[in-house]
Design an enzyme around this catalytic site. Structure first.
Site, short mmCIF file in Angstrom:
data_model
loop_
_atom_site.label_atom_id
_atom_site.label_comp_id
_atom_site.label_asym_id
_atom_site.label_seq_id
_atom_site.Cartn_x
_atom_site.Cartn_y
_atom_site.Cartn_z
N HIS A 167 56.63 47.56 38.62
CA HIS A 167 57.04 47.47 37.28
C HIS A 167 56.76 49.07 36.66
O HIS A 167 55.42 49.21 36.65
CB HIS A 167 56.56 46.21 36.43
CG HIS A 167 56.86 45.12 36.75
ND1 HIS A 167 56.99 43.97 35.94
CD2 HIS A 167 57.62 44.61 38.03
CE1 HIS A 167 57.59 43.04 36.43
NE2 HIS A 167 58.06 43.37 37.65
N TYR B 244 46.69 50.61 30.76
CA TYR B 244 47.33 49.33 31.47
C TYR B 244 47.70 49.60 32.74
O TYR B 244 47.10 48.99 33.80
CB TYR B 244 48.53 49.10 30.76
CG TYR B 244 49.22 47.78 31.12
CD1 TYR B 244 48.70 46.45 30.70
CD2 TYR B 244 50.04 47.58 32.16
CE1 TYR B 244 49.13 45.21 30.97
CE2 TYR B 244 50.51 46.49 32.46
CZ TYR B 244 50.12 45.23 32.01
OH TYR B 244 50.65 44.07 32.42
N PRO C 287 42.30 37.76 29.57
CA PRO C 287 43.43 38.26 30.56
C PRO C 287 44.32 39.41 29.91
O PRO C 287 45.40 39.61 30.67
CB PRO C 287 43.74 37.09 31.36
CG PRO C 287 43.65 35.84 30.36
CD PRO C 287 42.37 36.32 29.58
N TYR D 218 54.73 40.79 26.44
CA TYR D 218 53.84 40.42 25.64
C TYR D 218 54.19 40.31 24.20
O TYR D 218 54.73 41.24 23.56
CB TYR D 218 52.58 41.44 25.68
CG TYR D 218 51.69 41.51 27.10
CD1 TYR D 218 52.34 42.38 28.19
CD2 TYR D 218 50.65 41.04 27.25
CE1 TYR D 218 51.78 42.58 29.36
CE2 TYR D 218 49.98 41.32 28.44
CZ TYR D 218 50.52 42.01 29.41
OH TYR D 218 49.83 42.10 30.55
N LYS E 17 43.03 43.01 33.62
CA LYS E 17 42.09 43.77 34.04
C LYS E 17 41.20 43.25 35.20
O LYS E 17 40.48 44.12 35.91
CB LYS E 17 41.09 44.66 33.02
CG LYS E 17 42.09 45.58 32.01
CD LYS E 17 42.18 46.75 33.09
CE LYS E 17 43.32 47.64 32.63
NZ LYS E 17 44.37 47.81 33.33
P1 RFL Z 1 36.46 35.05 41.73
O1 RFL Z 1 37.70 34.97 42.06
O2 RFL Z 1 35.94 34.06 40.77
O3 RFL Z 1 35.56 34.68 43.22
C1 RFL Z 1 34.34 33.99 43.45
C2 RFL Z 1 34.30 33.22 44.55
O4 RFL Z 1 32.96 32.95 44.71
C3 RFL Z 1 32.62 31.44 45.10
N1 RFL Z 1 31.44 30.92 44.52
C4 RFL Z 1 30.38 30.57 45.37
N2 RFL Z 1 30.38 30.95 46.77
C5 RFL Z 1 29.12 30.63 47.48
N3 RFL Z 1 27.99 29.99 46.88
C6 RFL Z 1 28.23 29.75 45.30
N4 RFL Z 1 27.20 29.38 44.60
C7 RFL Z 1 29.54 30.30 44.48
N5 RFL Z 1 29.76 30.10 43.45
C8 RFL Z 1 31.12 30.59 43.28
C9 RFL Z 1 34.07 30.99 44.32
O5 RFL Z 1 34.25 29.73 44.92
C10 RFL Z 1 35.08 32.15 44.40
O6 RFL Z 1 35.73 31.71 45.51
O7 RFL Z 1 35.73 36.37 41.55
P2 RFL Z 1 36.10 37.88 41.89
O8 RFL Z 1 36.02 38.02 43.23
O9 RFL Z 1 34.95 38.73 41.02
O10 RFL Z 1 37.47 38.31 41.37
C11 RFL Z 1 37.73 38.18 39.98
C12 RFL Z 1 39.05 37.81 39.49
O11 RFL Z 1 39.23 36.43 40.31
C13 RFL Z 1 39.62 37.85 38.00
O12 RFL Z 1 38.75 38.90 37.51
C14 RFL Z 1 40.80 37.72 37.73
O13 RFL Z 1 41.47 36.53 38.27
C15 RFL Z 1 41.01 37.71 36.18
N6 RFL Z 1 42.63 37.64 35.93
C16 RFL Z 1 43.14 38.82 35.95
N7 RFL Z 1 42.95 40.00 36.40
C17 RFL Z 1 43.86 41.20 36.60
O14 RFL Z 1 43.38 42.22 36.96
N8 RFL Z 1 45.20 40.96 36.27
C18 RFL Z 1 45.62 39.76 35.83
O15 RFL Z 1 46.76 39.73 35.38
C19 RFL Z 1 44.72 38.63 35.72
N9 RFL Z 1 45.28 37.69 35.18
C20 RFL Z 1 42.99 36.43 35.50
C21 RFL Z 1 44.44 36.51 35.05
C22 RFL Z 1 42.39 35.36 35.32
C23 RFL Z 1 42.97 34.21 34.84
N10 RFL Z 1 42.10 33.13 34.78
C24 RFL Z 1 42.31 31.98 35.48
C25 RFL Z 1 40.46 33.18 34.58
C26 RFL Z 1 44.92 35.27 34.43
C27 RFL Z 1 44.25 34.31 34.61
C28 RFL Z 1 45.03 32.91 33.82
C1 PHB Z 2 49.89 37.02 35.41
O1 PHB Z 2 51.04 37.24 35.82
O2 PHB Z 2 49.17 36.03 35.75
C2 PHB Z 2 49.33 37.91 34.40
C3 PHB Z 2 50.26 39.07 34.09
C4 PHB Z 2 49.75 39.87 32.82
C5 PHB Z 2 48.37 39.43 32.32
C6 PHB Z 2 47.83 38.31 32.80
C7 PHB Z 2 48.27 37.64 33.58
O3 PHB Z 2 47.75 40.35 31.25
#
Ligand code: RFL
Ligand code: PHB
Length: 386
Positions: free
Chosen positions: A72, A384, A293, A200, A297
Site C-alpha cells: 500500500h 507510518y 494500535p 482512518y 506500530k
Molecule cells: P505477543 O504476540 O503477545 O506474544 C507473546 C507470546 O507469549 C506467550 N506467553 C507465554 N509463554 C510462556 N509462558 C508464559 N508465562 C507466557 N505468557 C505469555 C503468549 O501466549 C504469546 O504467544 O507479543 P510479541 O511477540 O511481543 O508481539 C507483539 C504484537 O503481537 C503486538 O504488538 C501487535 O499485535 C500489536 N498490533 C499491531 N501492531 C502492528 O505493528 N500493526 C498493526 O496493524 C497492529 N494492529 C495490534 C493491532 C494489536 C491488536 N490487539 C489485539 C492488541 C490490532 C489489534 C486489534
Molecule cells: C489491521 O489491519 O488490523 C490494522 C491496520 C492498521 C492499524 C491497526 C490494525 O492501525
C-alpha cells in the site's frame, strides 16, 4: 537441559528472535504457554513497515509475504464527510505491506520447525531464576513433568501479560503508562474490501478504521466505550455504525458487507518499562512496551527489538564483545519512544474524547493541517512507514 538463549513466548518477537539467532549459529529453546494452533490463529496486527518486510526478506522469510502481502502506497484520512489521500510512497519513497500477523507467525513456526528448532508449546508454571548470575534458569511444567532449562541469556518475549517483566524485582524498572477512555471493537468479515487503501476516520460518534487481509477478507474497527459488551453488537448494528461513520457527503458509498467470522474488543494503552534488560534477562516486544494500535506500530516494534537483540547476542557469543548487549536498552528505546509519540498522536487526533466540542474542533484543525500541508503529511508518512 541447556541452551544459549531461553526464549519465553512464541509470538512474533520470540519466534523471529529464535530464527535470527539460528542464522548466527546461536542455539535457543522457545517456551510457549498456548498451542501451536492458538498462536497461529490469534488475529491481531496487519500492517508491516518497509523495514519489517526487509528484515523478514533478508532472513529468508519473504516467499509467502511477497506472494500474498499487499503493498500500500497511501492511506486515507476521512473526516467531516470527506476523504483525503496521504500519498506516503510519493512523500517518503517507502510503503507498507498488509499481511496478517498470524501469517507471519505461521511462516516463522514452519521455518523454525523445518530447521529443527526446539519449540515447546503448552508449557505452564514458567519461572525465571538466577537472572543476575551466569546461568539464568527457566523452570516450567511440560509433558506432565517439571523441567529445567539452564541458559546463558533469557529473552522475555511473552507479551504484556507474561511473567518475564513481573519477575524483575520491584524498584528495578520504571513504568511509563497511559490508559485511554475507549476501546476498539474489531471484526473480520468475508467481504471484498470496498477500498484499495486503509481509511482512518474521525466521526462525531468516534473513530473507525477500514483495513483488510486479502481481496476477500475485510478487517474493520470501531471505537467503543472501554466496558463495552460485545453482546450488544449484533452484526447488523456493526454494519450500520460502520456505514454511519464512513459516510461521505453526497454519496451512497458504504463498506461491503459479508458474514462476520471474528469479533473482539481490545483496550487501548500506552506503556513502556525501562530499562529493557535486567542482569541476563532481555525483554522485547509487548512484554516491555505497548502502543495503542492507531499507529500500527506494535508488531513492527517487536521486530525491531529482536533484530537489535539478535545482533547484540551475535557480538557477545561470537565476537566476545558485550558492548552492544549493554547498550541494548538504549539502542531499542530510541525507536520505542518515537513510536510511542506517533501512536499517542494518531490516537489523540482520531478518537472521540467525551463530549467536548472544543476538543473535536482542535482535532479537525489538526487533520486539516495534515491533509493541507505537505510538511505535516510527510511527517505522518515517515512515522507510518517506519
Ligand atoms: P505477543 O504476540 O503477545 O506474544 C507473546 C507470546 O507469549 C506467550 N506467553 C507465554 N509463554 C510462556 N509462558 C508464559 N508465562 C507466557 N505468557 C505469555 C503468549 O501466549 C504469546 O504467544 O507479543 P510479541 O511477540 O511481543 O508481539 C507483539 C504484537 O503481537 C503486538 O504488538 C501487535 O499485535 C500489536 N498490533 C499491531 N501492531 C502492528 O505493528 N500493526 C498493526 O496493524 C497492529 N494492529 C495490534 C493491532 C494489536 C491488536 N490487539 C489485539 C492488541 C490490532 C489489534 C486489534
Ligand atoms: C489491521 O489491519 O488490523 C490494522 C491496520 C492498521 C492499524 C491497526 C490494525 O492501525
Amino acid at each position: 537441559m541447556r541452551t544459549q538463549v531461553g526464549i519465553v513466548g512464541a509470538g512474533p518477537a520470540g519466534l523471529l528472535l529464535s530464527h535470527l539467532l539460528h542464522l548466527h549459529g546461536i542455539s535457543s529453546v522457545v517456551l510457549e504457554a498456548h498451542t501451536r494452533d492458538y498462536v497461529e490463529h490469534r488475529v491481531r496486527a496487519g500492517v508491516l513497515e518497509q523495514g519489517t518486510v526487509n528484515i523478514l526478506r533478508e532472513a529468508g522469510l519473504g516467499a509467502r509475504l511477497d506472494a500474498e502481502g499487499m503493498r500500500h502506497e497511501g492511506i486515507e484520512l476521512r473526516f467531516d464527510g470527506e476523504g483525503h489521500r496521504v500519498p506516503m510512497a510519493e512523500l517518503t519513497g517507502r510503503a507498507i505491506t498488509v499481511y496478517g500477523q498470524q501469517e507471519v507467525v505461521k511462516d516463522l513456526v514452519a521455518r523454525r520447525l523445518a530447521d529443527g528448532a526446539d519449540i515447546r508449546f503448552e508449557v505452564s508454571n514458567v519461572r525465571l531464576d538466577g537472572l543476575t548470575g551466569d546461568e539464568p534458569t527457566i523452570r516450567f511444567h511440560h509433558d506432565g513433568k517439571e523441567q529445567e532449562l539452564i541458559c546463558d541469556v533469557i529473552a522475555g518475549c511473552d507479551g504484556f501479560h507474561g511473567i518475564s517483566r513481573p519477575t524483575v524485582p520491584a524498584g528495578e524498572l520504571t513504568v511509563y503508562e497511559r490508559e485511554y477512555p475507549f476501546a476498539w471493537l474489531g471484526i473480520l468479515a468475508e467481504a471484498r474490501p470496498a477500498v484499495d487503501e486503509l481509511i482512518y476516520c474521525l466521526h462525531h460518534n468516534g473513530f473507525a478504521l477500514y483495513s483488510m487481509r486479502s481481496e476477500h477478507v475485510s478487517r474493520l474497527y470501531l471505537q467503543v466505550p472501554t466496558d463495552e459488551d460485545i453482546g450488544d453488537w449484533p452484526d447488523d448494528r456493526i454494519w450500520e455504525e460502520l456505514a454511519t461513520r464512513f459516510r461521505l457527503t453526497g454519496s451512497d458509498w458504504r463498506p461491503t458487507e459479508g458474514p462476520i467470522f471474528d469479533k473482539g474488543v481490545t483496550p487501548m494503552r500506552s506503556f513502556v518499562t525501562e530499562p529493557m534488560q535486567y542482569g541476563r534477562l532481555l525483554l522485547a516486544g509487548d512484554a516491555v512496551h505497548i502502543v495503542p494500535p492507531t499507529g500500527a506500530k506494535g508488531l513492527n516494534l517487536a521486530v525491531n527489538d529482536v533484530w537489535i537483540m539478535s545482533r547484540a547476542l551475535d557480538a557477545w557469543f561470537n565476537g566476545r564483545d558485550d558492548g552492544p548487549l549493554r547498550s541494548y536498552t538504549r539502542d531499542a528505546l530510541q525507536r520505542v519512544w518515537r513510536a510511542q509519540h506517533f501512536s499517542w498522536w494518531m490516537t489523540s487526533m482520531l478518537h472521540r474524547f467525551g463530549d467536548d466540542p472544543y476538543q473535536h474542533r482542535l482535532q479537525i484543525a489538526q487533520l486539516r493541517n495534515v491533509v493541507d500541508s505537505p510538511a505535516y503529511a510527510t511527517a505522518l508518512s515517515e512515522n507510518y512507514v517506519g
